[in-house]
Design a protein around this motif. Structure first.
Motif: not given
Ligand code: ATP
Length: 354
Positions: A223-239
């Protein structure tokens, strides 16, 4: 080879900074209060569903769209802000569009040299062969785009955008025109070329596998904004939120209650990644559930989906809740069969009203 020193910024410096950038098209808000930093040498992949504003974001950075509010800085210089606007051709930003936009009547060499008009002819020819070597297509210099495969066209589009030595290259779904078999090869080749050139890159995609395999960092845009940014594994394992978890991968949700690092739910009392106590929305990835005939909570098989490299089994527990279980093993179960399921990996939880 292109000399890394020809690129302008030092690793770690922000090449791009967006601060509270908002862009509307009439009633549609394409980006809202969006802030983002991209550092030199980084490959950032922005992933989000269709219509979340990814293309608009690239167009704002390239300068072909103008924000309604906010600030955009490139290499420490404000290119959009209260003090004015820097036009696209002065931003040192390359944009590789989805359809590559190669000129059909020009040779590969002419296409690659197209953006180098201010250099003298020898200098230009040298730079063209330099980038063609980098993308390993020097022997195709005299061909025309229609004489190239899809993957070669993609690399020529990349060479063309690298030729002027931009501070930043933007890619809008660059692999979507390639068939599945070619995609992963072209992807890793593209990342190799970007890293060899030392440039900074932003990709946008809605394809999770693409994002995770390309990125140094992944940014999830909703929806037009960044909700999370990080290493692939962080974003996947710790949304960071239930919405991010739902968007990335197969997620099962169930209610639970957290106390002192453990969550009590219908799948048992489990260690949990959460920093609060009380009612929770518990998330278990489909691949973190295990199915067997002997261990865990009883469930009935509802259906199965076979994907070749793995399979998904849908089961229903006695509470009526459905769970998706992704497994590598070739499990021979059929609808109606009684099985057992248990958690075999990380469990994440969000406050129940999240
Ligand atoms: P996709 O993955 O489908 O390409 P996206 O995430 O790139 O989508 P955008 O193309 O940035 O999304 O569009 C964001 C929103 O802004 C959408 O609702 C779209 O309809 C709207 N939009 C984009 N460009 C314009 C325009 N020129 N005029 C009006 N609305 C627009």
């Amino acid at each position: 080879m292109v000399d890394r020193a020809t690129t302008s910024a030092t690793a770690g410096d922000p090449v791009l900074s967006l601060t509270a950038v908002t862009k509307r098209f009439g009633d549609v808000v394409a980006t809202v209060d969006l802030s983002l930093d991209v550092v030199a040498g980084e490959v950032l992949v922005i992933i989000g569903p269709s219509g979340c504003g990814k293309t608009t974001l690239l167009r704002l950075v390239a300068g072909v769209e103008t924000p309604d509010a906010g600030r955009i800085e490139l290499q420490g210089r404000t290119v959009y802000g209260p003090d004015g606007v820097v036009p696209p051709e002065k931003r040192s930003v390359g944009l590789v569009p989805q359809d590559y936009a190669l000129f059909p009547h020009m040779t590969v060499a002419a296409n690659v040299g197209f953006g180098l008009t201010r250099r003298d002819r020898r200098d230009r020819a040298e730079r063209v062969s330099e980038v063609l070597e980098l993308v390993q297509l020097a022997d195709l210099a005299e061909r025309y785009p229609h004489e190239l495969s899809g993957g070669e066209q993609q690399r020529i589009a990349l060479a063309r955008s690298l030729a002027p030595d931009p501070a930043l290259i933007l890619f809008d779904e660059p692999f979507s025109n390639l068939d599945q078999a070619l995609r992963s090869d072209v992807r890793s080749e593209t990342r190799r070329i970007i890293e060899a050139s030392g440039t900074t890159a932003i990709f946008v995609t809605h394809d999770q596998e693409e994002a995770f395999s390309l990125a140094h960092r992944v940014a999830v845009m909703l929806d037009g904004s960044i909700h999370q940014i990080g290493a692939s594994s962080d974003v996947y394992l710790r949304p960071a939120s239930r919405r991010v978890a739902e968007f990335l991968g197969d997620a099962n949700f169930l209610p639970g209650r957290i106390h002192n690092g453990y969550v009590k739910c219908e799948l048992g009392t489990l260690p949990v990644l959460a920093d609060f106590d009380g009612p929770a929305d518990v998330m278990v990835r489909a691949e973190n559930l295990q199915i067997s005939l002997s261990e865990g909570v009883p469930a009935e098989v509802v259906s199965g989906e076979f994907y070749g490299h793995d399979q998904v089994t849908v089961v229903r527990t006695s509470t009526g809740r459905m769970f998706r279980i992704r497994s590598l093993v070739n499990l021979d179960v059929s609808p109606g069969q009684q099985v057992r399921i248990k958690v075999g990996g990380d469990v994440v939880a969000y406050p129940a009203d999240n």
